[in-house]
Motif scaffolding. Structure first.
Motif, PDB file in Angstrom:
ATOM      1  N   ASP A  26       3.991  -0.464  -0.051  1.00 45.26           N
ATOM      2  CA  ASP A  26       5.327  -1.051  -0.025  1.00 45.26           C
ATOM      3  C   ASP A  26       5.332  -2.275   0.895  1.00 45.26           C
ATOM      4  O   ASP A  26       5.231  -2.163   2.101  1.00 45.26           O
ATOM      5  N   LEU A  27       5.455  -3.423   0.272  1.00 44.38           N
ATOM      6  CA  LEU A  27       5.460  -4.693   1.023  1.00 44.38           C
ATOM      7  C   LEU A  27       6.874  -5.227   1.220  1.00 44.38           C
ATOM      8  O   LEU A  27       7.052  -6.361   1.661  1.00 44.38           O
ATOM      9  N   SER A  28       7.884  -4.416   0.913  1.00 48.12           N
ATOM     10  CA  SER A  28       9.260  -4.903   0.921  1.00 48.12           C
ATOM     11  C   SER A  28       9.736  -5.376   2.287  1.00 48.12           C
ATOM     12  O   SER A  28      10.585  -6.261   2.366  1.00 48.12           O
ATOM     13  N   LYS A  29       9.207  -4.841   3.353  1.00 49.95           N
ATOM     14  CA  LYS A  29       9.639  -5.253   4.693  1.00 49.95           C
ATOM     15  C   LYS A  29       8.717  -6.283   5.327  1.00 49.95           C
ATOM     16  O   LYS A  29       8.959  -6.729   6.437  1.00 49.95           O
ATOM     17  N   ASN A  30       7.672  -6.661   4.617  1.00 50.09           N
ATOM     18  CA  ASN A  30       6.734  -7.647   5.148  1.00 50.09           C
ATOM     19  C   ASN A  30       7.271  -9.057   4.959  1.00 50.09           C
ATOM     20  O   ASN A  30       7.749  -9.400   3.888  1.00 50.09           O
ATOM     21  N   VAL A  31       7.164  -9.855   6.002  1.00 47.88           N
ATOM     22  CA  VAL A  31       7.576 -11.252   5.930  1.00 47.88           C
ATOM     23  C   VAL A  31       6.369 -12.120   5.604  1.00 47.88           C
ATOM     24  O   VAL A  31       6.409 -12.954   4.713  1.00 47.88           O
ATOM     25  N   ASP A  32       5.289 -11.915   6.307  1.00 47.95           N
ATOM     26  CA  ASP A  32       4.052 -12.669   6.100  1.00 47.95           C
ATOM     27  C   ASP A  32       2.905 -11.699   5.875  1.00 47.95           C
ATOM     28  O   ASP A  32       2.802 -10.680   6.559  1.00 47.95           O
ATOM     29  N   ILE A  33       2.037 -12.046   4.941  1.00 52.59           N
ATOM     30  CA  ILE A  33       0.846 -11.244   4.688  1.00 52.59           C
ATOM     31  C   ILE A  33      -0.345 -12.170   4.803  1.00 52.59           C
ATOM     32  O   ILE A  33      -0.443 -13.170   4.069  1.00 52.59           O
ATOM     33  N   ASP A  34      -1.238 -11.871   5.732  1.00 50.70           N
ATOM     34  CA  ASP A  34      -2.434 -12.688   5.909  1.00 50.70           C
ATOM     35  C   ASP A  34      -3.299 -12.647   4.656  1.00 50.70           C
ATOM     36  O   ASP A  34      -3.335 -11.649   3.936  1.00 50.70           O
ATOM     37  N   TYR A  35      -4.014 -13.725   4.443  1.00 52.05           N
ATOM     38  CA  TYR A  35      -4.881 -13.858   3.274  1.00 52.05           C
ATOM     39  C   TYR A  35      -5.864 -12.697   3.174  1.00 52.05           C
ATOM     40  O   TYR A  35      -6.053 -12.124   2.097  1.00 52.05           O
ATOM     41  N   ASP A  36      -6.496 -12.317   4.296  1.00 59.05           N
ATOM     42  CA  ASP A  36      -7.511 -11.264   4.244  1.00 59.05           C
ATOM     43  C   ASP A  36      -6.901  -9.911   3.885  1.00 59.05           C
ATOM     44  O   ASP A  36      -7.524  -9.113   3.191  1.00 59.05           O
ATOM     45  N   VAL A  37      -5.669  -9.669   4.302  1.00 61.10           N
ATOM     46  CA  VAL A  37      -4.986  -8.420   3.939  1.00 61.10           C
ATOM     47  C   VAL A  37      -4.649  -8.434   2.452  1.00 61.10           C
ATOM     48  O   VAL A  37      -4.869  -7.443   1.745  1.00 61.10           O
ATOM     49  N   ALA A  38      -4.142  -9.559   1.958  1.00 59.50           N
ATOM     50  CA  ALA A  38      -3.834  -9.682   0.530  1.00 59.50           C
ATOM     51  C   ALA A  38      -5.090  -9.468  -0.306  1.00 59.50           C
ATOM     52  O   ALA A  38      -5.060  -8.764  -1.320  1.00 59.50           O
ATOM     53  N   GLU A  39      -6.201 -10.047   0.111  1.00 57.05           N
ATOM     54  CA  GLU A  39      -7.459  -9.878  -0.619  1.00 57.05           C
ATOM     55  C   GLU A  39      -7.932  -8.421  -0.585  1.00 57.05           C
ATOM     56  O   GLU A  39      -8.441  -7.909  -1.578  1.00 57.05           O
ATOM     57  N   ALA A  40      -7.760  -7.746   0.544  1.00 60.79           N
ATOM     58  CA  ALA A  40      -8.154  -6.335   0.651  1.00 60.79           C
ATOM     59  C   ALA A  40      -7.310  -5.473  -0.287  1.00 60.79           C
ATOM     60  O   ALA A  40      -7.831  -4.554  -0.928  1.00 60.79           O
ATOM     61  N   ILE A  41      -6.028  -5.782  -0.385  1.00 57.32           N
ATOM     62  CA  ILE A  41      -5.159  -5.030  -1.300  1.00 57.32           C
ATOM     63  C   ILE A  41      -5.576  -5.291  -2.752  1.00 57.32           C
ATOM     64  O   ILE A  41      -5.638  -4.374  -3.575  1.00 57.32           O
ATOM     65  N   LYS A  42      -5.880  -6.537  -3.074  1.00 59.38           N
ATOM     66  CA  LYS A  42      -6.336  -6.864  -4.429  1.00 59.38           C
ATOM     67  C   LYS A  42      -7.647  -6.152  -4.752  1.00 59.38           C
ATOM     68  O   LYS A  42      -7.837  -5.647  -5.868  1.00 59.38           O
ATOM     69  N   ASP A  43      -8.561  -6.090  -3.785  1.00 63.21           N
ATOM     70  CA  ASP A  43      -9.823  -5.364  -3.980  1.00 63.21           C
ATOM     71  C   ASP A  43      -9.567  -3.884  -4.204  1.00 63.21           C
ATOM     72  O   ASP A  43     -10.224  -3.241  -5.022  1.00 63.21           O
ATOM     73  N   PHE A  44      -8.604  -3.335  -3.453  1.00 63.32           N
ATOM     74  CA  PHE A  44      -8.248  -1.934  -3.612  1.00 63.32           C
ATOM     75  C   PHE A  44      -7.713  -1.684  -5.017  1.00 63.32           C
ATOM     76  O   PHE A  44      -8.031  -0.685  -5.652  1.00 63.32           O
ATOM     77  N   LYS A  45      -6.909  -2.623  -5.526  1.00 58.93           N
ATOM     78  CA  LYS A  45      -6.370  -2.471  -6.878  1.00 58.93           C
ATOM     79  C   LYS A  45      -7.500  -2.370  -7.894  1.00 58.93           C
ATOM     80  O   LYS A  45      -7.473  -1.531  -8.794  1.00 58.93           O
ATOM     81  N   THR A  46      -8.505  -3.205  -7.744  1.00 56.17           N
ATOM     82  CA  THR A  46      -9.640  -3.179  -8.655  1.00 56.17           C
ATOM     83  C   THR A  46     -10.373  -1.847  -8.589  1.00 56.17           C
ATOM     84  O   THR A  46     -10.674  -1.239  -9.617  1.00 56.17           O
ATOM     85  N   SER A  47     -10.638  -1.377  -7.390  1.00 58.88           N
ATOM     86  CA  SER A  47     -11.358  -0.108  -7.250  1.00 58.88           C
ATOM     87  C   SER A  47     -10.497   1.074  -7.676  1.00 58.88           C
ATOM     88  O   SER A  47     -11.017   2.076  -8.162  1.00 58.88           O
ATOM     89  N   ALA A  48      -9.175   0.952  -7.520  1.00 52.33           N
ATOM     90  CA  ALA A  48      -8.265   2.033  -7.914  1.00 52.33           C
ATOM     91  C   ALA A  48      -8.365   2.305  -9.412  1.00 52.33           C
ATOM     92  O   ALA A  48      -8.371   3.460  -9.847  1.00 52.33           O
TER      93      ALA A  48
END
Length: 71
Positions: A26-48
């Protein structure tokens, strides 16, 4: 309250989830997301997908990149 999420947190977390489980990020309360965190989430999506994990990303547009990342 402010929560700091690091890419390492995502990497460690994805190893702890069992195959076939449901995970919600849930990113609804996040204001800024660092690039490396966004990339880690995208990688997780792929592995999921490979592991049969149903991943839902709330406000996935905050990850940037112009692509849809949720299921």
């Amino acid at each position: 309250m402010k929560t700091i999420l690091k890419s390492k947190d995502i990497e460690i977390g994805q190893k702890e989830y069992e195959d076939g489980k449901t995970v919600v990020i849930d990113l609804s309360k996040n204001v800024d997301i660092d690039y490396d965190v966004a990339e880690a989430i995208k990688d997780f999506k792929t592995s999921a997908v490979d592991r049969g994990i149903k991943l839902t990303i709330i406000h996935e547009e905050k990850l940037g990149g112009g692509e849809s990342l949720g299921h």
